[in-house]
Design a protein around this motif. Structure first.
Motif, PDB file in Angstrom:
ATOM      1  N   LYS A   1       3.948  14.200  -6.633  1.00  0.00           N
ATOM      2  CA  LYS A   1       4.002  13.035  -6.062  1.00  0.00           C
ATOM      3  C   LYS A   1       2.640  11.954  -6.086  1.00  0.00           C
ATOM      4  O   LYS A   1       2.762  10.847  -6.011  1.00  0.00           O
ATOM      5  CB  LYS A   1       4.263  13.269  -4.657  1.00  0.00           C
TER       6      LYS A   1
ATOM      7  N   LEU B   1      12.810  22.838  -6.534  1.00  0.00           N
ATOM      8  CA  LEU B   1      12.589  21.098  -6.549  1.00  0.00           C
ATOM      9  C   LEU B   1      11.636  20.622  -5.482  1.00  0.00           C
ATOM     10  O   LEU B   1      11.126  19.827  -5.465  1.00  0.00           O
ATOM     11  CB  LEU B   1      14.047  20.592  -6.380  1.00  0.00           C
TER      12      LEU B   1
ATOM     13  N   ILE C   1      10.848   4.821  -6.448  1.00  0.00           N
ATOM     14  CA  ILE C   1      11.496   5.988  -7.323  1.00  0.00           C
ATOM     15  C   ILE C   1      12.448   5.431  -8.134  1.00  0.00           C
ATOM     16  O   ILE C   1      13.377   4.982  -7.780  1.00  0.00           O
ATOM     17  CB  ILE C   1      12.164   6.943  -6.353  1.00  0.00           C
TER      18      ILE C   1
ATOM     19  N   SER D   1       8.550  18.820  -6.821  1.00  0.00           N
ATOM     20  CA  SER D   1       8.520  17.289  -6.540  1.00  0.00           C
ATOM     21  C   SER D   1       7.493  16.959  -5.671  1.00  0.00           C
ATOM     22  O   SER D   1       6.549  16.047  -5.953  1.00  0.00           O
ATOM     23  CB  SER D   1       9.773  16.930  -5.994  1.00  0.00           C
ATOM     24  N   ASP D   2       7.127  17.845  -4.806  1.00  0.00           N
ATOM     25  CA  ASP D   2       5.789  17.744  -3.871  1.00  0.00           C
ATOM     26  C   ASP D   2       4.687  17.716  -4.668  1.00  0.00           C
ATOM     27  O   ASP D   2       3.936  16.842  -4.278  1.00  0.00           O
ATOM     28  CB  ASP D   2       5.784  18.945  -2.867  1.00  0.00           C
TER      29      ASP D   2
ATOM     30  N   GLN E   1       8.503  -0.155   2.810  1.00  0.00           N
ATOM     31  CA  GLN E   1       9.697   0.414   2.347  1.00  0.00           C
ATOM     32  C   GLN E   1      10.648  -0.621   2.608  1.00  0.00           C
ATOM     33  O   GLN E   1      11.699  -0.820   1.862  1.00  0.00           O
ATOM     34  CB  GLN E   1      10.173   1.660   2.980  1.00  0.00           C
TER      35      GLN E   1
ATOM     36  N   ASN F   1      10.305  14.878  -0.479  1.00  0.00           N
ATOM     37  CA  ASN F   1       9.052  15.215  -0.828  1.00  0.00           C
ATOM     38  C   ASN F   1       8.193  14.658  -1.744  1.00  0.00           C
ATOM     39  O   ASN F   1       6.974  14.853  -1.979  1.00  0.00           O
ATOM     40  CB  ASN F   1       9.385  16.859  -1.684  1.00  0.00           C
ATOM     41  N   ILE F   2       8.601  13.368  -2.439  1.00  0.00           N
ATOM     42  CA  ILE F   2       8.100  12.680  -3.219  1.00  0.00           C
ATOM     43  C   ILE F   2       7.389  11.606  -2.324  1.00  0.00           C
ATOM     44  O   ILE F   2       6.374  10.903  -3.147  1.00  0.00           O
ATOM     45  CB  ILE F   2       9.042  12.047  -4.154  1.00  0.00           C
ATOM     46  N   ALA F   3       7.406  11.389  -1.086  1.00  0.00           N
ATOM     47  CA  ALA F   3       6.688  10.455  -0.579  1.00  0.00           C
ATOM     48  C   ALA F   3       5.118  10.837  -0.235  1.00  0.00           C
ATOM     49  O   ALA F   3       4.991  12.313   0.275  1.00  0.00           O
ATOM     50  CB  ALA F   3       7.261  10.108   0.885  1.00  0.00           C
ATOM     51  N   ILE F   4       4.255  10.158  -0.169  1.00  0.00           N
ATOM     52  CA  ILE F   4       2.677  10.873   0.113  1.00  0.00           C
ATOM     53  C   ILE F   4       2.537  10.486   1.556  1.00  0.00           C
ATOM     54  O   ILE F   4       2.674   9.285   2.082  1.00  0.00           O
ATOM     55  CB  ILE F   4       1.844  10.001  -0.750  1.00  0.00           C
ATOM     56  N   LYS F   5       2.332  11.518   2.293  1.00  0.00           N
ATOM     57  CA  LYS F   5       2.310  11.538   3.714  1.00  0.00           C
ATOM     58  C   LYS F   5       1.019  10.456   4.192  1.00  0.00           C
ATOM     59  O   LYS F   5       1.175   9.828   5.171  1.00  0.00           O
ATOM     60  CB  LYS F   5       2.197  12.719   4.229  1.00  0.00           C
ATOM     61  N   GLU F   6       0.013  10.495   3.528  1.00  0.00           N
ATOM     62  CA  GLU F   6      -1.052   9.715   4.023  1.00  0.00           C
ATOM     63  C   GLU F   6      -0.877   8.240   3.725  1.00  0.00           C
ATOM     64  O   GLU F   6      -1.633   7.552   4.104  1.00  0.00           O
ATOM     65  CB  GLU F   6      -2.390  10.146   2.930  1.00  0.00           C
ATOM     66  N   ARG F   7       0.225   7.942   2.945  1.00  0.00           N
ATOM     67  CA  ARG F   7       0.486   6.522   2.557  1.00  0.00           C
ATOM     68  C   ARG F   7       1.652   5.973   3.386  1.00  0.00           C
ATOM     69  O   ARG F   7       2.208   4.930   2.783  1.00  0.00           O
ATOM     70  CB  ARG F   7       0.398   6.256   1.066  1.00  0.00           C
ATOM     71  N   VAL F   8       2.246   6.580   4.240  1.00  0.00           N
ATOM     72  CA  VAL F   8       3.686   6.482   4.709  1.00  0.00           C
ATOM     73  C   VAL F   8       3.412   4.704   5.373  1.00  0.00           C
ATOM     74  O   VAL F   8       2.420   4.559   5.849  1.00  0.00           O
ATOM     75  CB  VAL F   8       4.066   7.232   5.946  1.00  0.00           C
ATOM     76  N   ASN F   9       4.547   3.971   4.671  1.00  0.00           N
ATOM     77  CA  ASN F   9       4.483   2.549   5.029  1.00  0.00           C
ATOM     78  C   ASN F   9       5.713   2.103   5.478  1.00  0.00           C
ATOM     79  O   ASN F   9       6.530   1.636   4.160  1.00  0.00           O
ATOM     80  CB  ASN F   9       3.829   1.895   4.008  1.00  0.00           C
TER      81      ASN F   9
ATOM     82  N   SER G   1      10.577   5.397  -1.477  1.00  0.00           N
ATOM     83  CA  SER G   1      10.061   6.416  -0.568  1.00  0.00           C
ATOM     84  C   SER G   1       9.612   6.132   0.851  1.00  0.00           C
ATOM     85  O   SER G   1       9.245   4.803   0.693  1.00  0.00           O
ATOM     86  CB  SER G   1       9.508   7.600  -1.349  1.00  0.00           C
ATOM     87  N   ALA G   2       9.341   6.854   1.767  1.00  0.00           N
ATOM     88  CA  ALA G   2       8.719   6.593   2.949  1.00  0.00           C
ATOM     89  C   ALA G   2       7.506   5.858   2.805  1.00  0.00           C
ATOM     90  O   ALA G   2       7.087   5.239   3.588  1.00  0.00           O
ATOM     91  CB  ALA G   2       8.587   7.756   3.697  1.00  0.00           C
ATOM     92  N   ASP G   3       6.840   6.184   1.846  1.00  0.00           N
ATOM     93  CA  ASP G   3       5.519   5.396   1.460  1.00  0.00           C
ATOM     94  C   ASP G   3       5.614   4.140   0.742  1.00  0.00           C
ATOM     95  O   ASP G   3       4.537   3.274   0.406  1.00  0.00           O
ATOM     96  CB  ASP G   3       4.428   6.326   0.563  1.00  0.00           C
ATOM     97  N   GLY G   4       6.727   3.556   0.734  1.00  0.00           N
ATOM     98  CA  GLY G   4       7.135   2.436  -0.190  1.00  0.00           C
ATOM     99  C   GLY G   4       6.996   2.141  -1.308  1.00  0.00           C
ATOM    100  O   GLY G   4       7.246   0.971  -2.060  1.00  0.00           O
TER     101      GLY G   4
ATOM    102  N   PHE H   1      14.474  16.048  -2.992  1.00  0.00           N
ATOM    103  CA  PHE H   1      13.602  15.309  -3.811  1.00  0.00           C
ATOM    104  C   PHE H   1      12.792  14.086  -3.020  1.00  0.00           C
ATOM    105  O   PHE H   1      11.887  13.673  -3.274  1.00  0.00           O
ATOM    106  CB  PHE H   1      14.103  14.963  -5.045  1.00  0.00           C
ATOM    107  N   PHE H   2      13.879  13.252  -2.531  1.00  0.00           N
ATOM    108  CA  PHE H   2      13.531  11.939  -1.735  1.00  0.00           C
ATOM    109  C   PHE H   2      12.541  12.080  -0.590  1.00  0.00           C
ATOM    110  O   PHE H   2      11.523  11.342  -0.551  1.00  0.00           O
ATOM    111  CB  PHE H   2      14.800  11.354  -1.297  1.00  0.00           C
TER     112      PHE H   2
END
Lengths: 515, 258
Positions: free
Chosen positions: A21, A13, A59, A17-18, B240, B228-236, A53-56, B225-226
Motif C-alpha cells: 500500500k 491477497l 486505485i 496488498s497490505d 474519497q 487493505n490497500i488504504a493507508i490507515k494513517e491517511r484516511v480521508n 480507497s478510504a484514504d482518497g 484488496f480494497f
C-alpha cells in the motif's frame, strides 16, 4: 520469520496488498492501445481510475507485492528482514488468475507488481518475469502492466521484462545517496540508477527505430538522439561533432548544484549516454519497449533533506533520465523506529502536497526549479502554493494582459492553470476578452485578479504591493486536498479576529515558512 | 409575450436533429422557433399559452442530413460535441444545439473556439460534463458474472452515456458476452463475441434477477484488496467522496452497504 505453508489466496491477497500500500504510483496512464480483437484488454493514454480507497487515493491497478519476504533491511519498510511479520508469496499462476478475473469484472486497469527480495534480486525478478510472460502469452492479457525494477538485477532480466511491461520504475527511495546509505544499507544509488539508465536508453533506441517521438523530449536527450541518428542523416558531420562535443564537455545538470555535487552524482559509473545500442528484435513479438516510460518515488520527511534538495533531484531525473513521473510519499513510521522521525501527529501531507504542486510547475508550466527555491529559501511556503509564492517575489512581471500574453506567460499567473490558459488562448482569437467573459468561461479569478489586466484595465483598482496582495491571497482559501487543512494552525497566533489589522503579517509568515 | 412555434421532439439525437431540420426549413425564422425535447427533466407543467406546439415525428433521413451537414460544414469535432450535448440531461438542449448550429454554419470549424459566446460556452461546458461522467463510468462500472458466464453491470447515470461507454468495453472484452443496464432509462447495451454491440429498450423486462451477485469468490477477494490497500494513517473520507461521488457507489461491488 513466520512462513505458512498452504496459505489460502484470500490470506495471501490480504498480506500482500497490505504490504504494497505504500507504493504510490497507481497510475495507468501513458499508453494508448486498442484491443487486439483476440485477447482481453486495451489501454487509454489518459489512464482510468477504477475506485478510490478510504484514504482518497486512486486505485487503478491491482497493486500487490509478489512476495513480502525480503533479505534487505531498509529501516523505513514494514517488510524489512528484521521485522517479525507474516510472510507470504504468490505463485505466478495466482497473480495471473487474480489479474484476469479482476480485469474482466472491470475492477482494475491492469497489474502493478512490486516485490520484496526473496533469495536474491535475480531470483525474484525471474519469478516476476514468469508471471508477466504467462499473463501476456498464455492469457493474452493486453491491459496495463507496471513492474518494479529491483536494484541489483541483472541487465538481461531488465531487458526481458521491459518487453512485457508498459511502465517500469526503480524506486529512488531517498533523495540523497547518504540518507540511502543510512536507511537502506543494502541498496546503493548506483544500483538504483543503473536499471533506470538502461531502460531509458533502451526506450530511446526503440522509439528511434519505430520513429516515435513521445512529446516531452528533454533538452539533454536531444543531442543523444541526434547522435543515434547520425549515420544516415544528410547534415554535415562537422556541425554534429561540434554540438556533441560541446554537450559532452558541459557538466551534467546534477553537478551544477554545489550541494548535491557529491551525494547526487548521478552519472558515476553509469554507461555513457551516447553509446549506440543496436536494435534487437523483441523476443515477445511486442514492438514497444516500456511504452509508458518510467517513474520513481521518494520518501518525504524520513530524513532531513530540504525541499530544495528534493526538487533538484526531481528536476535532474526529468531532464537526464526522461522520467514520466516522480512520486513523493509522505513518510509514515510504520516500524515505530526511534531513529526515524515520529509520525504520531500524522504524516507530512502538506509538504507532500507542496512538492506535487511544484512538480506540476516543472512538468507542465515551464518553471525551472531554481525559480521556485534556492539555497537561501530551501523550503516551500507553508501558507501559499509555490506559484503564488513565486509571483509575489516577482511582482515586476505583473500584471499581464490576458488578450496578449503568451500561453506560458498566462500559465505563470496564480489561479490560471493549463485548462484556463488553453481556453483563453482559444477564445481570444475571436473576441477581445473582458473579466465577465473570463468568468463566463469558468475561469476562477479569486487569485488571478491581482495579476491580470483585460484591455489594459484591472478588475479593481489594485496596487501591486507585495504585502497587500499577500494578505489578500491568504484570505482566499488555499484549495488543499481535504483533510490537510488541520496542519495549518497559524490563525491561532493572531490576537485579532480580522487578521488585516496586523501590519507585519508578511514578516511573521516568512518566519513560519523558514521554520 | 411572443408566440413561438415550438417544435416538440423525442429525447434522442435523431429526434433533436429531425426537429432542427423541420424548424430550420419551416420558414418561420430562427427568432420565432424553439425546440423542446422530451427530456428527463421536463415535466410539462409550463406550457406556453400563446405559442403553437408542433409535434415532430423522428425521421431518420432528415436527421442524417443534419448530421452530414454539421460534419461537412462545421467539423467532426463540433458534431461530436453536439451529439454529447444531445445525450445530456440538460433541459433545453435541443434549442441550445439549434442556436449553436446557427452560429456554426455561419462561422465554420472555428466556432468551437468562441468560448466567450454564451451559447458556445454552454455547449462546451455540457460536452465536458457528459464526457466527464462517461469517463468516470469507464472505471466505476462493475461487472458480475452470472451462472451462464454472462457479465452484467448496472448503472444509474445522470446523462445518457451508455452509447459512449459501451464501445470501450466492446474493444476491451471482445470475447465476453456482456450486458450493461441503465436503470434510469430502462435501456441496456448488449455485446456478443464477434458481433457489433447494440442498444435495446426493456420497459417491461424484469432484470431484478441480475441484481443478485453470483460470483462471490472474486467479489470478496476484491473487497479484501480494497480494504487493505488504504493507508490507515491517511484516511480521508472527504477526499474519497470528492473523487468518487456517493451516487456511483450503489452500483459498485466494494461499496455495498447492505
Amino acid at each position: 520469520m513466520i512462513i505458512q505453508e498452504g496459505m489460502s489466496i484470500q490470506r495471501k491477497l490480504e498480506i500482500l496488498s497490505d504490504a504494497a500500500k505504500f507504493d504510490v504510483a497507481c497510475t495507468s496512464s501513458g499508453v494508448d492501445r486498442k484491443g487486439n480483437g483476440a485477447g482481453i484488454g486495451n489501454s487509454l493514454a489518459c489512464g482510468i481510475c477504477h475506485t478510490f480507497s478510504a484514504d482518497g487515493r486512486c486505485i487503478s491497478l491491482l497493486k500487490i507485492l509478489f512476495t513480502n519476504e525480503c533479505i534487505f533491511d531498509c529501516k523505513y519498510c514494514i517488510n524489512r528482514s528484521s521485522n517479525d511479520v507474516v510472510r507470504a508469496s504468490f505463485t505466478p499462476e495466482e497473480v495471473c488468475e487474480l489479474t484476469m478475473e479482476f480485469y474482466r469484472r472491470n475492477y482494475i486497469e491492469g497489474l502493478f507488481l512490486s516485490s520484496g527480495i526473496m533469495v536474491s534480486p535475480n531470483h525474484t525478478m525471474e519469478l516476476i518475469l514468469d508471471a508477466l510472460r504467462m499473463l501476456r502469452e498464455e492469457h493474452h492479457f493486453n491491459g496495463y502492466i507496471h513492474c518494479k525494477a529491483i536494484p541489483g538485477t541483472d541487465p538481461v532480466l531488465v531487458e526481458a521484462i521491459g518487453w512485457y511491461a508498459d511502465r517500469m520504475s526503480a524506486n529512488l527511495e531517498l533523495p540523497t545517496a547518504s540518507s540511502l546509505k543510512q536507511l537502506a544499507p543494502h541498496k546503493s544509488r548506483k544500483n538504483i540508477l543503473k536499471p533506470m539508465r538502461q531502460i531509458q536508453l533502451r526506450r530511446e533506441s526503440n522509439n528511434e527505430y519505430l520513429g516515435i517521438y513521445d512529446g516531452r523530449q528533454p533538452a539533454g536527450n536531444k543531442v543523444e538522439s541526434l547522435l543515434l541518428k547520425d549515420d544516415n542523416s544528410g547534415r554535415s558531420d562537422s556541425v554534429y561533432n561540434k554540438v556533441i562535443n560541446s554537450y559532452n564537455q558541459k557538466p551534467h545538470k546534477a553537478n551544477d548544484y554545489p550541494i548535491d555535487k557529491k551525494e547526487n552524482d548521478f552519472d558515476v559509473d553509469l554507461p555513457n549516454s551516447n553509446k549506440i545500442i543496436p536494435y534487437r528484435k523483441s523476443p515477445t513479438g511486442r514492438s514497444r519497449y516500456v511504452p509508458a516510460g518510467q517513474s520513481t518515488q521518494m520518501i518525504i520527511g524520513a530524513t532531513n533533506e530540504s525541499d530544495y534538495n528534493i526538487m533538484s533531484v526531481s528536476e535532474t531525473l526529468y531532464d537526464n533520465f526522461d522520467l514520466k513521473r516522480v512520486f513523493y510519499s509522505a513518510f509514515v513510521n510504520v516500524n515505530d523506529d526511534s531513529n526515524l522521525p515520529s509520525t504520531v501527529s500524522g504524516p507530512p501531507l502538506l509538504r507532500e502536497h507542496r512538492l506535487y504542486q511544484a512538480d506540476w510547475l516543472l512538468r507542465f508550466y515551464g518553471f525551472k526549479m531554481t525559480e521556485l527555491l534556492n539555497e537561501k529559501n530551501p523550503n516551500f511556503n507553508v501558507l501559499l502554493d509555490p506559484k503564488c509564492d513565486w509571483a509575489l517575489k516577482n511582482l515586476e512581471q505583473f500584471p499581464v494582459e490576458v488578450n496578449k500574453a503568451s500561453y506560458y506567460t498566462l500559465l505563470r499567473v496564480p489561479g490560471i492553470g493549463v485548462n484556463s490558459a488553453r481556453r483563453i488562448t482559444a477564445a481570444r482569437k475571436s473576441a477581445v476578452l473582458d473579466f465577465k467573459d473570463l468568468k463566463a468561461m469558468g475561469i476562477v479569478l479569486k487569485r488571478a485578479v491581482y495579476f491580470i489586466t483585460c484591455n489594459g484595465r484591472m478588475m479593481y483598482p489594485i496596487k501591486l504591493n507585495e504585502d497587500f496582495i499577500t494578505r489578500e491571497l491568504l484570505a482566499v482559501k488555499d484549495r488543499l486536498p481535504f483533510g490537510i487543512e488541520k496542519d495549518i494552525t497559524y490563525k491561532q497566533l493572531s490576537l485579532f479576529d480580522d487578521r488585516r489589522f496586523q501590519t507585519d503579517d508578511r514578516l511573521i509568515l516568512q518566519q513560519f515558512s523558514h521554520a | 409575450m411572443n408566440n413561438f412555434k415550438i417544435f416538440q421532439c423525442e429525447n434522442s439525437i435523431d429526434g433533436i436533429f429531425t426537429a432542427i431540420y423541420q424548424a430550420w426549413s419551416s420558414g418561420y425564422g430562427h427568432a420565432n422557433v424553439k425546440i423542446e425535447e422530451q427530456c428527463e427533466r421536463n415535466n410539462y407543467n409550463n406550457i406556453e399559452l400563446f405559442s403553437e406546439y408542433i409535434f415532430v415525428k423522428t425521421n431518420l433521413e432528415q436527421a442524417i442530413m443534419v448530421s452530414r451537414s454539421i460534419k461537412s460544414k462545421i467539423s467532426l469535432e463540433a458534431y461530436e460535441m453536439v451529439c454529447r450535448v444531445a445525450l445530456s440531461d440538460y433541459k433545453g438542449k435541443g434549442d441550445l444545439i439549434y442556436r449553436f448550429l446557427i452560429l456554426g454554419f455561419h462561422i465554420g470549424s472555428k466556432i468551437v473556439g468562441h468560448l466567450s459566446n454564451k451559447v458556445v460556452n454552454q455547449v462546451f461546458m455540457l460536452n465536458r460534463y457528459v464526457n466527464g461522467e462517461a469517463h468516470h463510468l469507464l472505471g466505476f462500472i462493475r461487472f458480475s458474472e452470472q451462472e451462464n458466464g454472462i457479465l452484467t453491470a448496472t448503472i444509474h447515470p445522470k446523462n445518457n452515456v451508455i452509447s459512449l461507454v459501451t464501445p470501450h468495453f466492446a474493444d476491451r472484452l471482445p470475447n465476453e458476452r456482456f450486458v450493461i443496464f441503465d436503470k434510469n432509462r430502462d435501456i441496456c447495451s448488449l455485446h456478443l463475441p464477434g458481433k457489433p454491440w447494440i442498444i435495446a429498450e426493456f420497459p417491461d423486462m424484469d432484470s431484478s434477477g441480475y441484481d443478485i451477485p453470483v460470483d462471490n469468490e472474486y467479489e470478496s477477494l476484491w473487497k479484501i484488496f480494497f480494504d487493505n490497500i488504504a493507508i490507515k494513517e491517511r484516511v480521508n473520507p472527504k477526499l474519497q467522496r470528492n473523487n468518487l461521488p456517493i451516487r456511483f457507489r450503489k452500483d459498485m461491488t466494494e461499496f455495498e452497504y447492505v
